[in-house]
Design a protein around this motif. Structure first.
Motif, PDB file in Angstrom:
ATOM      1  N   VAL A 104       0.874  -1.176   0.000  1.00 49.53           N
ATOM      2  CA  VAL A 104       0.000   0.000   0.000  1.00 49.53           C
ATOM      3  C   VAL A 104       0.907   1.220   0.000  1.00 49.53           C
ATOM      4  CG1 VAL A 104      -1.795   1.291   1.211  1.00 49.53           C
ATOM      5  CG2 VAL A 104      -1.814  -1.221   1.245  1.00 49.53           C
ATOM      6  N   ASN A 105       0.846   1.996  -1.079  1.00 44.26           N
ATOM      7  CA  ASN A 105       1.704   3.166  -1.229  1.00 44.26           C
ATOM      8  C   ASN A 105       1.000   4.414  -0.700  1.00 44.26           C
ATOM      9  OD1 ASN A 105       4.187   4.425  -2.438  1.00 44.26           O
ATOM     10  ND2 ASN A 105       2.626   5.536  -3.594  1.00 44.26           N
ATOM     11  N   ILE A 106       1.673   5.105   0.231  1.00 47.46           N
ATOM     12  CA  ILE A 106       1.132   6.339   0.820  1.00 47.46           C
ATOM     13  C   ILE A 106       2.016   7.484   0.355  1.00 47.46           C
ATOM     14  CG2 ILE A 106       0.483   7.515   2.951  1.00 47.46           C
ATOM     15  CD1 ILE A 106       0.409   4.788   4.311  1.00 47.46           C
ATOM     16  N   THR A 107       1.428   8.494  -0.249  1.00 50.92           N
ATOM     17  CA  THR A 107       2.203   9.594  -0.805  1.00 50.92           C
ATOM     18  C   THR A 107       2.916  10.370   0.293  1.00 50.92           C
ATOM     19  OG1 THR A 107       0.360  11.154  -0.696  1.00 50.92           O
ATOM     20  CG2 THR A 107       0.562   9.825  -2.696  1.00 50.92           C
ATOM     21  N   ALA A 108       3.965  11.083  -0.091  1.00 49.12           N
ATOM     22  CA  ALA A 108       4.734  11.873   0.868  1.00 49.12           C
ATOM     23  C   ALA A 108       3.865  12.939   1.540  1.00 49.12           C
ATOM     24  CB  ALA A 108       5.926  12.515   0.171  1.00 49.12           C
TER      25      ALA A 108
ATOM     26  N   ILE B 122      -8.933   7.233   0.579  1.00 50.51           N
ATOM     27  CA  ILE B 122      -9.364   6.986  -0.796  1.00 50.51           C
ATOM     28  C   ILE B 122      -8.385   5.986  -1.384  1.00 50.51           C
ATOM     29  CG2 ILE B 122      -9.798   7.984  -3.071  1.00 50.51           C
ATOM     30  CD1 ILE B 122     -10.318  10.654  -1.728  1.00 50.51           C
ATOM     31  N   LEU B 123      -8.860   4.789  -1.715  1.00 54.18           N
ATOM     32  CA  LEU B 123      -7.998   3.718  -2.190  1.00 54.18           C
ATOM     33  C   LEU B 123      -8.255   3.410  -3.662  1.00 54.18           C
ATOM     34  CD1 LEU B 123      -8.244   1.176   0.790  1.00 54.18           C
ATOM     35  CD2 LEU B 123      -6.478   2.901   0.386  1.00 54.18           C
ATOM     36  N   SER B 124      -7.182   3.067  -4.354  1.00 49.75           N
ATOM     37  CA  SER B 124      -7.276   2.587  -5.736  1.00 49.75           C
ATOM     38  C   SER B 124      -6.181   1.546  -5.923  1.00 49.75           C
ATOM     39  CB  SER B 124      -7.107   3.725  -6.741  1.00 49.75           C
ATOM     40  OG  SER B 124      -5.847   4.365  -6.567  1.00 49.75           O
ATOM     41  N   ALA B 125      -6.394   0.638  -6.858  1.00 50.96           N
ATOM     42  CA  ALA B 125      -5.449  -0.466  -7.061  1.00 50.96           C
ATOM     43  C   ALA B 125      -5.047  -0.566  -8.523  1.00 50.96           C
ATOM     44  CB  ALA B 125      -6.068  -1.788  -6.599  1.00 50.96           C
ATOM     45  N   GLU B 126      -3.777  -0.910  -8.737  1.00 49.26           N
ATOM     46  CA  GLU B 126      -3.298  -1.249 -10.079  1.00 49.26           C
ATOM     47  C   GLU B 126      -3.468  -2.748 -10.263  1.00 49.26           C
ATOM     48  OE1 GLU B 126       0.504   0.086 -11.391  1.00 49.26           O
ATOM     49  OE2 GLU B 126       0.332   2.009 -10.319  1.00 49.26           O
ATOM     50  N   VAL B 127      -4.210  -3.131 -11.296  1.00 48.46           N
ATOM     51  CA  VAL B 127      -4.515  -4.530 -11.553  1.00 48.46           C
ATOM     52  C   VAL B 127      -4.039  -4.891 -12.962  1.00 48.46           C
ATOM     53  CG1 VAL B 127      -6.332  -6.277 -11.690  1.00 48.46           C
ATOM     54  CG2 VAL B 127      -6.515  -4.414 -10.023  1.00 48.46           C
ATOM     55  N   ASP B 128      -3.408  -6.059 -13.080  1.00 50.83           N
ATOM     56  CA  ASP B 128      -2.924  -6.512 -14.377  1.00 50.83           C
ATOM     57  C   ASP B 128      -4.094  -6.706 -15.343  1.00 50.83           C
ATOM     58  OD1 ASP B 128      -2.005  -8.762 -16.400  1.00 50.83           O
ATOM     59  OD2 ASP B 128      -0.192  -7.907 -15.526  1.00 50.83           O
ATOM     60  N   GLY B 129      -3.840  -6.343 -16.599  1.00 47.54           N
ATOM     61  CA  GLY B 129      -4.899  -6.371 -17.598  1.00 47.54           C
ATOM     62  C   GLY B 129      -5.461  -7.747 -17.888  1.00 47.54           C
ATOM     63  N   THR B 130      -4.721  -8.808 -17.554  1.00 45.79           N
ATOM     64  CA  THR B 130      -5.222 -10.159 -17.819  1.00 45.79           C
ATOM     65  C   THR B 130      -6.503 -10.447 -17.046  1.00 45.79           C
ATOM     66  OG1 THR B 130      -3.697 -10.964 -16.119  1.00 45.79           O
ATOM     67  CG2 THR B 130      -2.969 -11.121 -18.397  1.00 45.79           C
TER      68      THR B 130
ATOM     69  N   SER C   7      -7.379  -8.394 -21.128  1.00 50.20           N
ATOM     70  CA  SER C   7      -6.463  -7.658 -22.002  1.00 50.20           C
ATOM     71  C   SER C   7      -5.111  -8.356 -22.045  1.00 50.20           C
ATOM     72  CB  SER C   7      -6.307  -6.219 -21.492  1.00 50.20           C
ATOM     73  OG  SER C   7      -7.550  -5.550 -21.479  1.00 50.20           O
ATOM     74  N   ALA C   8      -4.200  -7.781 -22.814  1.00 53.10           N
ATOM     75  CA  ALA C   8      -2.866  -8.356 -22.952  1.00 53.10           C
ATOM     76  C   ALA C   8      -2.104  -8.247 -21.638  1.00 53.10           C
ATOM     77  CB  ALA C   8      -2.103  -7.636 -24.063  1.00 53.10           C
ATOM     78  N   GLU C   9      -1.274  -9.252 -21.401  1.00 49.55           N
ATOM     79  CA  GLU C   9      -0.483  -9.254 -20.180  1.00 49.55           C
ATOM     80  C   GLU C   9       0.517  -8.104 -20.214  1.00 49.55           C
ATOM     81  OE1 GLU C   9       2.398 -12.280 -17.619  1.00 49.55           O
ATOM     82  OE2 GLU C   9       1.506 -12.901 -19.526  1.00 49.55           O
ATOM     83  N   GLY C  10       0.666  -7.428 -19.101  1.00 48.16           N
ATOM     84  CA  GLY C  10       1.574  -6.291 -19.019  1.00 48.16           C
ATOM     85  C   GLY C  10       0.850  -4.966 -18.937  1.00 48.16           C
ATOM     86  N   GLU C  11      -0.380  -4.910 -19.423  1.00 48.36           N
ATOM     87  CA  GLU C  11      -1.166  -3.687 -19.304  1.00 48.36           C
ATOM     88  C   GLU C  11      -1.719  -3.556 -17.885  1.00 48.36           C
ATOM     89  OE1 GLU C  11      -4.176  -3.618 -22.235  1.00 48.36           O
ATOM     90  OE2 GLU C  11      -2.799  -3.555 -23.934  1.00 48.36           O
TER      91      GLU C  11
ATOM     92  N   GLY D 129      -3.294  -8.214  -8.630  1.00 48.63           N
ATOM     93  CA  GLY D 129      -2.982  -6.900  -8.082  1.00 48.63           C
ATOM     94  C   GLY D 129      -1.490  -6.619  -8.069  1.00 48.63           C
ATOM     95  N   ARG D 130      -1.124  -5.387  -8.380  1.00 41.48           N
ATOM     96  CA  ARG D 130       0.287  -4.985  -8.377  1.00 41.48           C
ATOM     97  C   ARG D 130       0.606  -4.093  -7.182  1.00 41.48           C
ATOM     98  NH1 ARG D 130       1.259  -3.583 -14.828  1.00 41.48           N
ATOM     99  NH2 ARG D 130       1.215  -5.778 -15.553  1.00 41.48           N
ATOM    100  N   ILE D 131      -0.228  -3.101  -6.938  1.00 45.46           N
ATOM    101  CA  ILE D 131      -0.009  -2.187  -5.822  1.00 45.46           C
ATOM    102  C   ILE D 131      -1.314  -1.459  -5.538  1.00 45.46           C
ATOM    103  CG2 ILE D 131       0.707  -0.246  -7.285  1.00 45.46           C
ATOM    104  CD1 ILE D 131       2.797   0.434  -5.141  1.00 45.46           C
TER     105      ILE D 131
END
Length: 303
Positions: free
Chosen positions: A176-180, A232-240, A244-248, A270-272
Motif C-alpha cells: 500500500v503506497n502512501i504519498t509523501a 481513498i484507495l485505488s489499485a493497479e490490476v494486471d490487464g489479464t 487484455s494483454a499481459e503487461g497492461e 494486483g500490483r499495488i
C-alpha cells in the motif's frame, strides 16, 4: 679451444664429444610427439625438486593457526524476528517480537542452515520462516558469505548481515503506497510545528482473497493513523484480469467497502494499492477544521 661439430648429426650445433655423451645415455621413458617417438634423457647428478611429504615433520605456526580459526567463523549474526502480524513492513517504526544472536556460522553456510538453527533453538515456531535482508527475500541456497556487496542502498552493505525473519504468508503480500504529502511527520520545536520528515511510505500487508476494502482501511488506520473515512484507495490490476494483454495495467477504484480483494482481482492480479487522503467535506469544500487530524503525520498547515 674450438670443438668439432657435425652437420650430419641430429644434434646440430653440438660438439661431437657432447653428442657422443648423449648417445651413450639410456632413456628412462619415451615421449611421442606427432607420431614420432623421442627419448627423454635421465638427468644424473642433479638435485630433485619434487616435494616429498614427511608425516613426522610438521612446522606449525601457532599464531597463524589462531588467525585462521578467527577467520573461519562469521561474527555473531543478529536475526530480528517479526511476530504474528498482518503488517509486514520493515522500517524505523517496526517493532520486532525479539532478537536472536547466533554464533558459529561460516560463510559457506546457507540460509537454510540459518533457518534450521532458528528452529532448533526454539527462536521461531514456524516450520518455513522467510529470511530477509530488507527489501530482499533470500533463497534457501544463498550462502551467508554472499550476503554482502559494496552497493550502498541495496540492503546488502552491512557486515555482519542484519537478517529479518518473517512468518509464512497466510494469504498474499500486497504493498500500500502512501504519498509523501499524506505521510509527512511534524514535530514541535520551541512551540512551533516544523516538518521533520517528508517522504512516501510503503506498507506491506498480509491479506487474503476474502479481505474486504473496509477491513483494509481498518488495518491502515490501525498502523498509520489515517482515519477510515478519510481514505481513498485505488489499485493497479494486471490487464489479464479484464481479458487484455499481459503487461497492461488498469486502475480500479476501491470505493465499495464491502467488496473483497478477490472480487477486484487483487489477490491474483494486483500490483499495488495507492492511498490518498480526502481533505474535502460532503459539500466538496476543503475541510479546514479537520486539517490537522494527524498529530504526528500531517501534510497541510493552515497559515
Amino acid at each position: 679451444m674450438a670443438m668439432e661439430t657435425s652437420q650430419e648429426s641430429g644434434y646440430k650445433g653440438l660438439s661431437r664429444e657432447f653428442r657422443e655423451l648423449l648417445e651413450r645415455k639410456k632413456p628412462i621413458e619415451t615421449l611421442v610427439t606427432n607420431g614420432e617417438a623421442k627419448r627423454i634423457w635421465a638427468k644424473e647428478e642433479r638435485p630433485s625438486y619434487q616435494a616429498v611429504s614427511d608425516a613426522n615433520k610438521r612446522i606449525v605456526d601457532s599464531l597463524a593457526v589462531e588467525h585462521a580459526k578467527s577467520k573461519e567463523f562469521l561474527p555473531p549474526v543478529v536475526v530480528r524476528i517479526l511476530g504474528p502480524t498482518q503488517n509486514l513492513t520493515i522500517d524505523e517504526t517496526t517493532v520486532f517480537e525479539k532478537k536472536v544472536v547466533i554464533e558459529g556460522l561460516r560463510g559457506r553456510d546457507t540460509i537454510l542452515s540459518l533457518k534450521k538453527k532458528l528452529i532448533e533453538d526454539g527462536s521461531i515456531d514456524e516450520r518455513s520462516p522467510r529470511i530477509f535482508l530488507p527489501p530482499h527475500e533470500l533463497q534457501d541456497e544463498t550462502r551467508l558469505g554472499e550476503c554482502y556487496v559494496q552497493w550502498p542502498g541495496f540492503g546488502l552493505d552491512s557486515w555482519p548481515p542484519k537478517f529479518v525473519a518473517k512468518q509464512k504468508l497466510k494469504g498474499f503480500e500486497m504493498i500500500v503506497n502512501i504519498t509523501a504529502m499524506d505521510n509527512a511527520v511534524w514535530e514541535i520545536v520551541k512551540g512551533k510545528r516544523k516538518l521533520k520528515k517528508f517522504c512516501a511510505r510503503r506498507l506491506v500487508l498480509d491479506l487474503n482473497e476474502n479481505t474486504t476494502v473496509g477491513e483494509l482501511k481498518a488495518l491502515i488506520e490501525q498502523y498509520v493513523g489515517i482515519p477510515f473515512g478519510r481514505q481513498i484507495l485505488s489499485a493497479e490490476v494486471d490487464g489479464t484480469f479484464f481479458g487484455s494483454a499481459e503487461g497492461e495495467s488498469y486502475i480500479v477504484d476501491l470505493d465499495e467497502d464491502s467488496c473483497s480483494m478477490e472480487q477486484h482481482g487483487i489477490d491474483r492480479f494486483g500490483r499495488i494499492i495507492h492511498l490518498r487522503v480526502n481533505r474535502f467535506d460532503c459539500n466538496g469544500d476543503f475541510d479546514f477544521a479537520q486539517a490537522n487530524f494527524l498529530e504526528e503525520g500531517y501534510h497541510f498547515h493552515q497559515h
